[in-house]
Design a protein around this motif. Structure first.
Motif, PDB file in Angstrom:
ATOM      1  N   HIS A 266      58.652 139.639  20.403  1.00 40.71           N
ATOM      2  CA  HIS A 266      58.011 140.730  20.169  1.00 40.71           C
ATOM      3  C   HIS A 266      58.619 141.500  18.889  1.00 40.71           C
ATOM      4  O   HIS A 266      57.832 141.916  18.098  1.00 40.71           O
ATOM      5  CB  HIS A 266      58.051 141.622  21.293  1.00 40.71           C
ATOM      6  N   HIS A 270      57.468 142.114  14.927  1.00 38.78           N
ATOM      7  CA  HIS A 270      57.309 143.460  13.949  1.00 38.78           C
ATOM      8  C   HIS A 270      58.071 143.149  12.936  1.00 38.78           C
ATOM      9  O   HIS A 270      57.600 143.424  11.710  1.00 38.78           O
ATOM     10  CB  HIS A 270      57.776 144.475  14.757  1.00 38.78           C
ATOM     11  N   ASP A 344      51.975 150.010  20.852  1.00 38.26           N
ATOM     12  CA  ASP A 344      51.809 149.501  19.380  1.00 38.26           C
ATOM     13  C   ASP A 344      50.115 149.594  19.549  1.00 38.26           C
ATOM     14  O   ASP A 344      49.280 150.109  18.382  1.00 38.26           O
ATOM     15  CB  ASP A 344      52.055 148.037  19.411  1.00 38.26           C
TER      16      ASP A 344
HETATM   17 ZN    ZN Z   1      55.996 146.780  19.642  1.00 36.93          ZN
END
Ligand code: ZN
Ligand code: ADP
Ligand code: MG
Length: 466
Positions: A266, A270, A344
């Motif tokens: 994850h 990003h 997010d």
């Molecule tokens: Zn995140």
């Protein structure tokens, strides 16, 4: 006093030491017109050494130290707690300069609007007494510093945090890999370890455990060694102890291997998407060490303050934010994406809404604002929405379309850079935190260098010896 070794919390030690120095040596500060700091609050998850640090300061400060605990007050009759506080503050004032330490202040300092426990009156009186006394010290410039500790600074009454009260906050985080190594060293210093035991390897996989869990680990390992009649503690004793300790870990943050891998991908998602955007801020840090409300962090540092953003930059930001979820989907399939991306998704939604309804950045909706900067809540509160049904539908469709387009572009970008994503996730699982040097190497297809902080030997901060 017992020797107190507080490891892996150097930043907090430095912050607190400055305040203590003020007490010892106020002249240079007051000469420049600086006021004596009134209250310092230590905050962080349970078992990370807050109480330990405060006690170490007591041994080191060389001024009288008064300790009370918030939990003591909870059982008291109305008025008793307030009287205790008054008494403690008066004593401290008499022998000033001095330090008052209020441990577990959340037990009394809980926000007055939240919850209605049995001892509400009692708590409120005690809290008021603390506030009154602190204000009094402030007015008279009495050199008494009030130190407090809490696991829950989010529920503290706002009045406590006001200027002139606990206006300094020192955060104590869960220990990172290096911090964990230092802490386990402290707790095995007086135990016979088999020669060549690598303590770093012992704690490597234990992302998310606290100092208290590690103290516990050292102790359990010793017990296991005794049970098998060994004369030293060996690596396998630690392995067996780990299961025991992590099952009972209070922090509740101990991450399972699977979750850790998911978080690593994850965050790598990003970082990689952000890195590959043009004109985007530099990616300076990626970490899978849990923080308050976050499973990990990816940090981008702007070169200068921004006053406005271009449309391209906003879309880049949205893609970067989608990078986490997209990475999860790539490695686990659409059925295994997690709620780890909920923050997010919320940020993306609010940015897309603003693009369309507020900033005039959508081609099909046009250069018009349909909501104020306070969002569309304002629109709902008035009788009539300031746009037609047709426009509403158009805006909804545009939001969907943009979100789908940006998400699929994000996913494609990660698929095209799959090997870098694997390399970064791998580095995160190995080191937990990586910085510019590692990030750049990975993005340039090189082997990432071992982080400097990882190599340099660091000794635990010994604040006090017997
Ligand atoms: Zn995140
Ligand atoms: P907190 O007040 O933050 O909940 P404590 O200071 O009471 O945590 O820590 C509990 C125990 O865990 C300590 O007595 C010590 O044995 C161990 N411990 C926690 N943090 C550290 C640390 N940073 N260094 C060494 N030992 C630690
Ligand atoms: Mg404590």
């Amino acid at each position: 006093m017992l020797p107190v070794d507080v490891a892996g919390v150097e930043e907090a030690v430095v912050d607190v030491a400055e305040v203590v120095d003020f007490l010892h040596n106020p002249d240079p500060y007051t000469a420049l017109g600086a006021k004596i700091p009134r209250g310092v609050i230590l905050t962080g998850p349970p078992g990370c050494g807050k109480t330990l640090l405060a006690r170490a300061i007591a041994g080191e400060a060389g001024v009288p130290f008064f300790q009370v605990s918030g939990s003591e007050f909870v059982e008291m009759y109305v008025g008793v707690g307030a009287a205790r506080v008054r008494d403690t503050f008066e004593q401290a004032q008499k022998v000033a300069p001095s330090i008052i330490f209020i441990d577990e202040i959340d037990a009394i300092g809980r926000s007055r609007s939240s919850g209605h426990g049995n001892n509400n009156d009692e708590r409120e009186q005690t809290l008021n007494e603390i506030l009154t006394k602190m204000d009094g010290f402030g007015e008279m410039n009495v050199p008494v510093i009030v130190l407090a500790a809490t696991n829950r600074d989010d529920i503290l009454d706002a009045a406590l945090m006001r200027a002139g009260r606990f206006d300094r906050k020192v955060n104590i985080h869960l220990p990172d890999l290096k911090g964990r190594e230092q802490i386990i060293k402290v707790h095995t210093a007086k135990k016979p370890l088999e020669e060549g035991t690598n303590l770093l390897e012992v704690v490597r996989g234990m992302t998310g455990v606290s100092g208290a869990d590690l103290a516990n680990l050292a102790n359990e390992a010793a017990l296991i060694a005794v049970r098998r009649k060994g004369d030293t503690i060996v690596a396998n004793d630690f392995e067996l102890a780990k299961d025991k300790v992590t099952m009972g870990a209070k922090s509740g943050l101990k991450m399972k291997e699977h979750d850790k891998r998911n978080t690593a991908y994850h965050e790598a998602g990003h970082a990689i998407v952000g890195y590959l955007q043009e004109n985007f801020d530099q990616c300076t840090k990626v970490s899978i060490l849990p923080r308050a409300n976050a499973l990990g962090i990816t940090q981008f540092t702007p070169e200068e303050d921004k006053v406005s953003m271009t449309k391209a930059q906003i879309f880049s930001t949205i893609k970067m934010a989608y990078g986490g979820r997209a990475a999860e989907e790539i490695i686990g399939g659409a059925d295994n994406i997690t709620t780890g991306a909920s923050n997010d998704i919320q940020r993306i939604t609010s940015m897309l809404t603003s693009c369309i309804m507020q900033w005039g950045l959508s081609d099909s909706v046009g250069q018009l604002a349909y909501a104020s900067e306070y969002g569309d809540h304002l629109a709902h509160s008035v009788q009539r929405l300031p746009y037609s049904e047709k426009t509403a539908q158009m805006m909804d469709e545009e939001k969907q379309a943009l979100s789908q387009k940006l998400y699929s572009e994000t996913k494609k970008l990660l698929l095209d850079n799959r090997s870098k994503m694997d390399a970064m996730a791998h580095a995160l699982l190995k080191w937990e935190t990586i910085e510019v040097e590692q990030i750049e190497a990975i993005m340039e297809g090189r082997e990432p260098p071992t982080p400097k902080w990882f190599i340099e030997p660091t000794a635990p901060v010994v604040l006090s010896k017997e």
